[in-house]
Design a protein around this motif. Structure first.
Motif, PDB file in Angstrom:
ATOM      1  N   GLU A 132       0.832  -1.289   0.239  1.00 61.44           N
ATOM      2  CA  GLU A 132      -0.092   0.052   0.143  1.00 61.44           C
ATOM      3  C   GLU A 132       0.845   1.218   0.025  1.00 61.44           C
ATOM      4  O   GLU A 132       0.490   2.313  -0.561  1.00 61.44           O
ATOM      5  N   LEU A 133       2.080   1.298   0.760  1.00 64.30           N
ATOM      6  CA  LEU A 133       2.928   2.389   0.689  1.00 64.30           C
ATOM      7  C   LEU A 133       3.252   2.567  -0.586  1.00 64.30           C
ATOM      8  O   LEU A 133       3.561   3.745  -1.162  1.00 64.30           O
ATOM      9  N   ALA A 134       3.897   1.395  -1.172  1.00 62.77           N
ATOM     10  CA  ALA A 134       4.622   1.559  -2.677  1.00 62.77           C
ATOM     11  C   ALA A 134       3.403   2.190  -3.721  1.00 62.77           C
ATOM     12  O   ALA A 134       3.833   3.127  -4.481  1.00 62.77           O
ATOM     13  N   ARG A 135       2.166   1.785  -3.593  1.00 61.94           N
ATOM     14  CA  ARG A 135       1.270   2.180  -4.498  1.00 61.94           C
ATOM     15  C   ARG A 135       0.965   3.999  -4.025  1.00 61.94           C
ATOM     16  O   ARG A 135       0.737   4.798  -5.041  1.00 61.94           O
ATOM     17  N   GLU A 136       0.798   4.191  -2.962  1.00 62.42           N
ATOM     18  CA  GLU A 136       0.800   5.549  -2.344  1.00 62.42           C
ATOM     19  C   GLU A 136       1.684   6.717  -2.790  1.00 62.42           C
ATOM     20  O   GLU A 136       1.284   7.666  -3.475  1.00 62.42           O
ATOM     21  N   TYR A 137       3.058   6.017  -2.898  1.00 60.27           N
ATOM     22  CA  TYR A 137       3.936   7.140  -3.099  1.00 60.27           C
ATOM     23  C   TYR A 137       4.608   6.780  -4.499  1.00 60.27           C
ATOM     24  O   TYR A 137       5.511   7.503  -4.905  1.00 60.27           O
ATOM     25  N   GLY A 138       4.090   5.707  -5.105  1.00 58.23           N
ATOM     26  CA  GLY A 138       4.479   5.638  -6.406  1.00 58.23           C
ATOM     27  C   GLY A 138       6.205   5.101  -6.680  1.00 58.23           C
ATOM     28  O   GLY A 138       6.762   5.352  -7.493  1.00 58.23           O
TER      29      GLY A 138
ATOM     30  N   ASP B 218       8.943   1.699  -5.952  1.00 57.36           N
ATOM     31  CA  ASP B 218       8.997   0.141  -5.983  1.00 57.36           C
ATOM     32  C   ASP B 218       8.882  -0.450  -4.803  1.00 57.36           C
ATOM     33  O   ASP B 218       9.444   0.188  -3.785  1.00 57.36           O
ATOM     34  N   ALA B 219       9.006  -1.935  -4.665  1.00 55.55           N
ATOM     35  CA  ALA B 219       8.741  -2.471  -3.433  1.00 55.55           C
ATOM     36  C   ALA B 219       9.938  -2.456  -2.531  1.00 55.55           C
ATOM     37  O   ALA B 219       9.956  -2.248  -1.554  1.00 55.55           O
TER      38      ALA B 219
ATOM     39  N   LEU C 259      12.888   1.699   3.326  1.00 55.95           N
ATOM     40  CA  LEU C 259      12.392   2.873   3.994  1.00 55.95           C
ATOM     41  C   LEU C 259      11.892   2.106   5.251  1.00 55.95           C
ATOM     42  O   LEU C 259      12.178   2.791   6.466  1.00 55.95           O
ATOM     43  N   VAL C 260      11.087   1.272   5.428  1.00 56.73           N
ATOM     44  CA  VAL C 260      10.570   0.464   6.572  1.00 56.73           C
ATOM     45  C   VAL C 260      11.722   0.059   7.441  1.00 56.73           C
ATOM     46  O   VAL C 260      11.567  -0.158   8.272  1.00 56.73           O
TER      47      VAL C 260
END
Length: 172
Positions: A67-73, A75-76, A82-83
């Motif tokens: 969900e973070l990848a989609r929100e920020y555009g 890649d995984a 970042l996590v």
């Protein structure tokens, strides 16, 4: 003797970058992000993106890395890094789902939650600085236009995916 300065071709020379909506949006986003980062680094010791991730997890909007990848555009692998950094700092943790062992949810630590609670004030302060001199109506108009830009980008993505044979539009 100095080398002559090359003359750009007309399609480049005649394009007024300062009047490009895309350029102006990108510059505004960069300015806002830089201002938030200055505040979050000084006050919280983390970048604006890290602080924003903590806020998104705290709000419940993004509880999975995907969900973070989609929100920020992004890649995984970038989300994983970042996590990892936030987890190493003790601000966030990965929690295995009891319903689906493959799913790993993100949860804030008490320190991460304390940072997330401070973000609305920072976001508001930066936005107020950038919108200085705007009337409330102009701010509302700007928000409405940006929502329309975002809706158009979602529609364009759905249409491109449908044309490529992926994820047909919901109303087909």
């Amino acid at each position: 003797m100095t080398d002559p300065i090359p003359v750009p071709p007309p399609e480049i020379r005649d394009y007024d970058l300062g009047e490009s909506v895309g350029y102006l949006l990108a510059r505004a986003k960069t300015s806002m992000s830089n201002m938030v980062t200055q505040r979050t680094l000084a006050e919280l010791g983390i970048t604006s993106q890290q602080a924003s991730v903590l806020f998104m997890v705290a709000s419940g909007k993004c509880l999975l890395a995907a969900e973070l990848a989609r929100e920020y555009g992004i890649d995984a692998s970038a989300v994983t890094r970042l996590v990892d950094r936030l987890e190493k700092r003790g601000l966030l943790k990965r929690v295995r789902s009891s319903e689906d062992r493959r799913a790993v949810r993100l949860a804030l630590t008490p320190e991460g939650e304390a940072i997330a609670r401070r973000m609305p004030a920072i976001f508001t302060s930066v936005t107020e600085t950038l919108a200085a001199g705007f009337t409330p109506e102009e701010v509302g108009f700007l928000k409405n236009m940006l929502r329309r830009v975002l809706a158009n980008s979602c529609d364009a993505s759905q249409n491109a995916n449908a044309a490529a044979g992926q994820n047909p539009p919901a109303n087909s």
